[in-house]
Design an enzyme around this catalytic site. Structure first.
Site, mmCIF file in Angstrom:
data_model
loop_
_atom_site.group_PDB
_atom_site.id
_atom_site.type_symbol
_atom_site.label_atom_id
_atom_site.label_comp_id
_atom_site.label_asym_id
_atom_site.label_seq_id
_atom_site.Cartn_x
_atom_site.Cartn_y
_atom_site.Cartn_z
ATOM 1 N N THR A 184 0.864 -1.177 0.000
ATOM 2 C CA THR A 184 0.000 0.000 0.000
ATOM 3 C C THR A 184 0.905 1.233 0.000
ATOM 4 N N ASP A 191 -2.226 -9.697 -0.769
ATOM 5 C CA ASP A 191 -3.167 -9.119 0.193
ATOM 6 C C ASP A 191 -3.491 -10.163 1.261
ATOM 7 N N ALA A 245 0.998 -6.689 9.298
ATOM 8 C CA ALA A 245 0.255 -5.928 8.267
ATOM 9 C C ALA A 245 -0.995 -5.300 8.849
ATOM 10 N N THR A 298 -1.421 -3.007 19.389
ATOM 11 C CA THR A 298 -1.064 -1.684 19.902
ATOM 12 C C THR A 298 -1.652 -1.442 21.285
ATOM 13 N N ASP A 299 -1.018 -0.543 22.029
ATOM 14 C CA ASP A 299 -1.573 -0.161 23.344
ATOM 15 C C ASP A 299 -2.847 0.666 23.195
ATOM 16 N N GLU A 300 -3.116 1.154 21.965
ATOM 17 C CA GLU A 300 -4.296 2.003 21.776
ATOM 18 C C GLU A 300 -5.597 1.243 21.977
ATOM 19 N N TYR A 304 -9.179 3.219 13.795
ATOM 20 C CA TYR A 304 -7.959 2.392 13.778
ATOM 21 C C TYR A 304 -7.887 1.493 15.005
ATOM 22 N N SER A 305 -7.965 2.116 16.205
ATOM 23 C CA SER A 305 -7.728 1.303 17.409
ATOM 24 C C SER A 305 -8.865 0.319 17.654
ATOM 25 N N LYS A 353 -8.086 -2.679 15.561
ATOM 26 C CA LYS A 353 -6.992 -3.454 16.176
ATOM 27 C C LYS A 353 -7.539 -4.235 17.383
ATOM 28 N N ASN A 405 4.090 3.553 21.185
ATOM 29 C CA ASN A 405 4.536 4.257 19.969
ATOM 30 C C ASN A 405 5.989 3.957 19.612
ATOM 31 N N PHE A 443 4.087 11.304 13.405
ATOM 32 C CA PHE A 443 4.503 12.536 14.093
ATOM 33 C C PHE A 443 6.003 12.837 13.963
ATOM 34 N N TYR A 450 -0.491 19.215 17.029
ATOM 35 C CA TYR A 450 -1.940 19.134 17.261
ATOM 36 C C TYR A 450 -2.244 19.704 18.644
ATOM 37 N N ASP A 491 -6.648 20.272 16.417
ATOM 38 C CA ASP A 491 -6.411 19.009 17.112
ATOM 39 C C ASP A 491 -7.138 17.861 16.418
HETATM 40 P P1 NAD Z 1 2.922 0.693 8.486
HETATM 41 O O1 NAD Z 1 1.677 1.409 8.078
HETATM 42 O O2 NAD Z 1 4.218 1.382 8.403
HETATM 43 O O3 NAD Z 1 3.060 -0.648 7.627
HETATM 44 C C1 NAD Z 1 1.975 -1.503 7.366
HETATM 45 C C2 NAD Z 1 2.373 -2.487 6.268
HETATM 46 O O4 NAD Z 1 1.263 -3.377 6.053
HETATM 47 C C3 NAD Z 1 2.657 -1.802 4.915
HETATM 48 O O5 NAD Z 1 3.845 -2.327 4.369
HETATM 49 C C4 NAD Z 1 1.455 -2.150 4.063
HETATM 50 O O6 NAD Z 1 1.736 -2.252 2.679
HETATM 51 C C5 NAD Z 1 1.048 -3.510 4.644
HETATM 52 N N1 NAD Z 1 -0.368 -3.799 4.403
HETATM 53 C C6 NAD Z 1 -1.436 -2.991 4.612
HETATM 54 N N2 NAD Z 1 -2.565 -3.605 4.230
HETATM 55 C C7 NAD Z 1 -2.204 -4.841 3.798
HETATM 56 C C8 NAD Z 1 -2.929 -5.951 3.285
HETATM 57 N N3 NAD Z 1 -4.269 -5.928 3.144
HETATM 58 N N4 NAD Z 1 -2.251 -7.075 2.941
HETATM 59 C C9 NAD Z 1 -0.897 -7.126 3.062
HETATM 60 N N5 NAD Z 1 -0.157 -6.086 3.534
HETATM 61 C C10 NAD Z 1 -0.810 -4.978 3.885
HETATM 62 O O7 NAD Z 1 2.617 0.168 9.962
HETATM 63 P P2 NAD Z 1 3.610 0.043 11.211
HETATM 64 O O8 NAD Z 1 3.655 1.334 11.907
HETATM 65 O O9 NAD Z 1 4.850 -0.622 10.772
HETATM 66 O O10 NAD Z 1 2.765 -0.951 12.126
HETATM 67 C C11 NAD Z 1 2.929 -2.363 11.981
HETATM 68 C C12 NAD Z 1 2.050 -3.069 13.003
HETATM 69 O O11 NAD Z 1 2.438 -2.677 14.308
HETATM 70 C C13 NAD Z 1 0.570 -2.725 12.880
HETATM 71 O O12 NAD Z 1 -0.174 -3.907 13.111
HETATM 72 C C14 NAD Z 1 0.333 -1.716 13.984
HETATM 73 O O13 NAD Z 1 -0.990 -1.767 14.459
HETATM 74 C C15 NAD Z 1 1.315 -2.195 15.030
HETATM 75 N N6 NAD Z 1 1.827 -1.149 15.951
HETATM 76 C C16 NAD Z 1 2.384 -0.005 15.458
HETATM 77 C C17 NAD Z 1 2.910 0.938 16.330
HETATM 78 C C18 NAD Z 1 3.567 2.209 15.835
HETATM 79 O O14 NAD Z 1 3.992 3.029 16.651
HETATM 80 N N7 NAD Z 1 3.712 2.426 14.536
HETATM 81 C C19 NAD Z 1 2.832 0.708 17.714
HETATM 82 C C20 NAD Z 1 2.252 -0.464 18.181
HETATM 83 C C21 NAD Z 1 1.762 -1.402 17.283
HETATM 84 O O1 TDX Z 2 1.547 16.265 12.629
HETATM 85 C C1 TDX Z 2 1.268 15.734 13.704
HETATM 86 N N1 TDX Z 2 1.237 16.514 14.831
HETATM 87 C C2 TDX Z 2 0.956 15.998 16.066
HETATM 88 O O2 TDX Z 2 0.938 16.741 17.060
HETATM 89 C C3 TDX Z 2 1.005 14.322 13.827
HETATM 90 C C4 TDX Z 2 1.036 13.431 12.619
HETATM 91 C C5 TDX Z 2 0.732 13.814 15.083
HETATM 92 N N2 TDX Z 2 0.705 14.625 16.173
HETATM 93 C C6 TDX Z 2 0.460 14.039 17.517
HETATM 94 C C7 TDX Z 2 -0.721 13.086 17.621
HETATM 95 C C8 TDX Z 2 -0.260 12.108 18.681
HETATM 96 O O3 TDX Z 2 -0.549 12.618 19.968
HETATM 97 O O4 TDX Z 2 1.612 13.238 17.813
HETATM 98 C C9 TDX Z 2 1.252 12.033 18.512
HETATM 99 C C10 TDX Z 2 1.717 10.832 17.714
HETATM 100 O O5 TDX Z 2 0.930 10.767 16.536
HETATM 101 P P1 TDX Z 2 1.079 9.591 15.452
HETATM 102 O O6 TDX Z 2 2.489 9.499 15.004
HETATM 103 O O7 TDX Z 2 0.015 9.760 14.442
HETATM 104 O O8 TDX Z 2 0.838 8.278 16.362
HETATM 105 P P2 TDX Z 2 -0.397 7.775 17.264
HETATM 106 O O9 TDX Z 2 -1.689 8.316 16.775
HETATM 107 O O10 TDX Z 2 -0.029 7.972 18.691
HETATM 108 O O11 TDX Z 2 -0.378 6.193 16.893
HETATM 109 C C11 TDX Z 2 0.886 5.512 16.740
HETATM 110 O O12 TDX Z 2 1.178 4.729 17.870
HETATM 111 C C12 TDX Z 2 0.386 3.602 18.112
HETATM 112 C C13 TDX Z 2 0.859 4.621 15.505
HETATM 113 O O13 TDX Z 2 0.557 5.398 14.360
HETATM 114 C C14 TDX Z 2 -0.112 3.470 15.663
HETATM 115 O O14 TDX Z 2 -0.038 2.610 14.535
HETATM 116 C C15 TDX Z 2 0.248 2.718 16.898
HETATM 117 O O15 TDX Z 2 -0.711 1.717 17.132
#
Ligand code: NAD
Ligand code: TDX
Length: 339
Positions: free
Chosen positions: A36, A58, A79, A121-123, A148-149, A152, A177, A188, A205, A270
């Site tokens: 994606t 997929d 994914a 996720t913790d969300e 989203y959350s 999940k 995060n 962020f 925000y 926000d």
């Molecule tokens: P990301 O958005 O960077 O990556 C998601 C990946 O999944 C992408 O490569 C995308 O192409 C693939 N994908 C999406 N839909 C798909 C589908 N239908 N089939 C196959 N592949 C698909 O996400 P991330 O931040 O790396 O998060 C990875 C996992 O960790 C997620 O499950 C998320 O909920 C969890 N998580 C993320 C965070 C965070 O801070 N980013 C924290 C805790 C948990």
């Molecule tokens: O431009 C911004 N300005 C801002 O203040 C953006 C993009 C975010 N923010 C704030 C919102 C949140 O309080 O920063 C914090 C972090 O934002 P994100 O990076 O969007 O993360 P969050 O919404 O906390 O979720 C992330 O952590 C848990 C991941 O995207 C999720 O996939 C994971 O489950």
């Protein structure tokens, strides 16, 4: 484990995990990713061939999933549609990928008797009040806020049900995060770093008092591998590194790194329903499985992440304009009060 399937292995945390597996195990790794907008081929540069095979597919497609899972020893499921702001704009891909995709994988591991680890996720626990010592534990009731959350949370429930009803051998982890290399510029920290590189003011925000519990993606990877190798079936493990920071503090550190005044940013509208605070108690993971994070110093990790984005402009530049264009549309809609 001889063959490990990593779903979402071309995304942020998934690609960090693939690098970790190659470095720390002898396993063959099969990445299953739909590619994606959130994926980036360059995150797996030089890895394909040898011990890493990349399959474009997929997780909602049972034919593709069954074929891959039937040859696997374990599936680690990253994914997902992962960005809260996007889920407020259009929840449909979140419902499909996070729920139907997880269901499709669970049916496959059930059919072929394959070990499963679900990355969450913790969300799912909602948020905590500001300024209290309270933290999420494995016993905190689910109370998700965003599309989203909530998807999940639903995916976690599916995994638990497949363990109890069908005896699937699965573990779950809920992490806070993540930050580090290969994170999409919509999130962020990379959004603000790449704005600062471009000489554009960061976007905060609201007042920036919201707190996130930051962990380096490498520590998330080592925790997931520990759970995959030593975790108890059916068990949930919370992953966190005691990295609580409010958004304004993170932004201030970034501004200092770039030599900008600490008020050099824009306050923007926000996020609706914006969770106040996340904080993880990872005692179970540390005491039962002996895991410890290695990136203890957040300021140091953040500075290294800034260096990574400075030296990998070719990795993030192609995503930047489209991401900011999406944010401009969201901001206009929010300003007009018509989500
Ligand atoms: P990301 O958005 O960077 O990556 C998601 C990946 O999944 C992408 O490569 C995308 O192409 C693939 N994908 C999406 N839909 C798909 C589908 N239908 N089939 C196959 N592949 C698909 O996400 P991330 O931040 O790396 O998060 C990875 C996992 O960790 C997620 O499950 C998320 O909920 C969890 N998580 C993320 C965070 C965070 O801070 N980013 C924290 C805790 C948990
Ligand atoms: O431009 C911004 N300005 C801002 O203040 C953006 C993009 C975010 N923010 C704030 C919102 C949140 O309080 O920063 C914090 C972090 O934002 P994100 O990076 O969007 O993360 P969050 O919404 O906390 O979720 C992330 O952590 C848990 C991941 O995207 C999720 O996939 C994971 O489950």
């Amino acid at each position: 484990m001889a063959k490990i399937v990593v779903t979402g292995g071309a995304g942020f945390i998934g690609s960090n995990f693939v690098h970790h597996l190659v470095e720390h195990t002898d396993s063959h790794v099969v990445v299953l990713d739909k590619f994606t907008y959130a994926a980036n081929e360059a995150s797996l540069m030089g890895m394909s061939g040898g011990r890493v095979t990349v399959v474009r597919g997929d997780i909602c497609d049972a034919n593709v999933v069954n074929e891959i899972v039937s040859h696997a020893d374990a599936v680690v499921h990253f994914a997902a549609e992962s960005h809260n702001d996007n889920s407020l704009e259009d929840p449909s891909p979140f419902v499909r990928t996070n729920l139907v995709g997880t269901y499709t994988l669970l049916e496959a591991v059930r059919r072929y008797g394959v070990r499963f680890h679900h990355v969450s996720t913790d969300e799912v626990y909602g948020d905590l009040p500001l300024g209290t010592p309270e933290k999420f534990t494995e016993y905190t009731p689910y109370n998700p806020s965003s599309p989203y959350s909530s998807t999940k949370a639903g995916s976690d429930m599916l995994v638990r049900a497949w363990v109890r009803s069908f005896g699937v051998s699965a573990t779950l982890s809920n992490c806070s995060n993540n930050y580090g290399p290969f994170q999409h510029v919509e999130k962020f920290i990379p959004r603000q770093i790449t704005n600062l590189i471009d000489g554009v003011k960061p976007k905060l925000y609201g007042a920036g008092h919201n707190v996130r519990d930051w962990i380096h993606a490498e520590d998330h990877s080592s925790a997931v591998l520990t759970i995959l190798e030593q975790g108890t079936t059916g068990q949930t493990y919370l992953i966190g590194a005691d990295g609580e920071q409010d958004n304004l503090s993170v932004l201030t550190t970034l501004l200092e790194i770039f030599g900008r005044p600490t008020d050099w940013f824009d306050h923007v509208t926000d996020r609706p329903g914006h969770d106040l605070r996340y904080a993880i108690d990872s005692t179970r993971l540390r005491q039962e499985l002996g895991w410890e994070p290695t990136h203890g110093d957040f300021a140091e990790g953040l500075a290294a992440t800034v260096d990574w984005y400075r030296t990998h402009e070719d990795w993030w530049r192609p995503q930047k304009d489209a991401t900011e264009a999406r944010y401009r549309v969201q901001e206009t809609k929010l300003g007009e009060g018509r989500r």
